[in-house]
Write a protein that holds these residues in place. Sequence first.
Motif, PDB file in Angstrom:
ATOM      1  N   PHE A  58       0.866  -1.181   0.000  1.00  0.00           N
ATOM      2  CA  PHE A  58       0.000   0.000   0.000  1.00  0.00           C
ATOM      3  C   PHE A  58       0.901   1.229   0.000  1.00  0.00           C
ATOM      4  CE2 PHE A  58      -2.276  -3.456   1.943  1.00  0.00           C
ATOM      5  CZ  PHE A  58      -3.570  -3.343   1.468  1.00  0.00           C
ATOM      6  N   SER A  69      -2.573   8.508  -0.964  1.00  0.00           N
ATOM      7  CA  SER A  69      -3.471   7.381  -1.158  1.00  0.00           C
ATOM      8  C   SER A  69      -4.420   7.240   0.025  1.00  0.00           C
ATOM      9  CB  SER A  69      -2.666   6.089  -1.336  1.00  0.00           C
ATOM     10  OG  SER A  69      -3.498   4.960  -1.276  1.00  0.00           O
ATOM     11  N   ALA A  71      -6.107   4.535   0.657  1.00  0.00           N
ATOM     12  CA  ALA A  71      -5.872   3.202   1.211  1.00  0.00           C
ATOM     13  C   ALA A  71      -4.705   3.226   2.203  1.00  0.00           C
ATOM     14  CB  ALA A  71      -5.596   2.202   0.090  1.00  0.00           C
ATOM     15  N   TYR A  72      -3.634   3.950   1.862  1.00  0.00           N
ATOM     16  CA  TYR A  72      -2.479   4.054   2.762  1.00  0.00           C
ATOM     17  C   TYR A  72      -2.883   4.743   4.066  1.00  0.00           C
ATOM     18  CZ  TYR A  72       2.158   5.386   4.468  1.00  0.00           C
ATOM     19  OH  TYR A  72       3.290   5.549   5.238  1.00  0.00           O
ATOM     20  N   VAL A  75      -4.910   2.338   6.214  1.00  0.00           N
ATOM     21  CA  VAL A  75      -4.047   1.330   6.835  1.00  0.00           C
ATOM     22  C   VAL A  75      -3.267   1.942   7.995  1.00  0.00           C
ATOM     23  CG1 VAL A  75      -2.027  -0.132   6.465  1.00  0.00           C
ATOM     24  CG2 VAL A  75      -3.866  -0.107   4.781  1.00  0.00           C
TER      25      VAL A  75
END
Length: 510
Positions: A58, A69, A71-72, A75
């Motif tokens: 990621f 990002s 998603a990053y 996470v």
Amino acid sequence: MVPLKMTEMWATMGSTIASFMFVWAIIRQYCPYELRRFFEKYTHRLMGYFHPYIRISFHEFVGDRLKRSEAYAAVEAYLSANTSKSAKRLKAEMGRDSSKLVLTMDEYERVTDEFQGVKVWWVLSKIMSPTRSMPYYQEQEKRFYKLTFHYKYRDTITGSYLEHVMREGKEIRLKNRQRKLYTNSPGYKWPSYKQTMWSHIVFEHPATFDTLAMEPEKKKEIIEDLLTFSKSKDFYARIGKAWKRGYLLYGPPGTGKSTMIAAMANLLGYDVYDLELTAVKDNTELRKLLIETTCKSIIVIEDIDCSLDLTGQRKKKSEIASDDDLDKVNADLGRKEAKEDGSSSSSSSSSKVTLSGLLNFIDGIWSASGGERLIVFTTNYVEKLDPALIRRGRMDKHIELSYCCFDGFKVLAKNYLKIETHPMFDTIEKLLGQIKITPADVAENLMPKSPMDDAESCLSSLIEALEEVKKVAATTKVEEQKQQRILIKENGEIPGDRDSRSKESQPAIA
């Protein structure tokens, strides 16, 4: 003899490692980047045939490093809350748009997580990549999270687990984020480099429903309505409606309409977008502003009856009695619009927002972009608003904020004086039942003006103010009665009787 051999072995190993590190440093320094990437690529491919684990990365930035990002970020938030307790090396920083100090795992730290009996490993890594736009191929850091798991759990991880991480991470980010108060700027002031049409400050208004001067029953009803809305995503999707709700707050000035909005934002944890309609150039610009608002937000238009003349043309047309009058008014409106068009070309701040554009903003097709939004209008004169603007479906809930009642006074007394009962309360309750006074005026009289003021002096000040209001109201009533008697004496009849008698004297039309 044995210790000597062990010493020689360790010496040889140390020399070998040192030689390897020296060679690797020479390769990194002089070997072309493309050649290094080639060897790494095929080394990883060869290892894949013997390694029973799958890795998912990621990366922090996507595209040309201009956008972080999502998603990053999800996470990062998930790991900071769920696995940072097991990490031995942490870094502390203020997260982006966060109001709290966030602890995250440091670079190359490895942590373990478990989901439905499956164990996975997370590592924060970085790679160095050259920037071709810079001389000598300067290297940039690219951080990424690496998830490792056994290949036999592929379906569980790529399906349920990653969905769980994204959902939990987004909820944690929303919970820890720093809420903001936005306002829109006139279009002609937008610089070309600005990425958004809204400017903001940190939202720090302390108002809550506990400190709001209102009847307990009405307050409970509003809180339940707001909480039900915030948990009704599936319900709105099932009935086919955009996930939004309109609130109309109306009542005399000083009754707490703006405070109510702040209490709503603090209850739900929403951002606030204070929309100034007079700074919006036209309907197209209004739609752009709507698109740039985020979910979990309250869009506010205060004093909607004063923002723009949105109902004048419709009202004038409905009052026309003849075709000649209609033509005359249309001509006047045409000249007025032409004049406004001419003035708008010389002044960039004039607005061409129409009632139709505002209605589409509230519940048109564009209003479905995003979700979980409240749209709040405030007004002091609800009768001035166009019925189409405040009908159910647009302004779903109408909340009247009226003059201060005794229950509202008790809330203010608790907030300002920290008392819940006092012998003077009976007198105040009697006076509040006889006059009209706003919560703002009551609060001003309850506020201590010097260090020597105590609860009793503040309550005495309030009683004096209430009695003065009562005296003024009585004087006004006497003056009105006097004027009415004068009219009766001058005309010899009660106003209005003349019209009724004249109608009775007219012959009936067959």
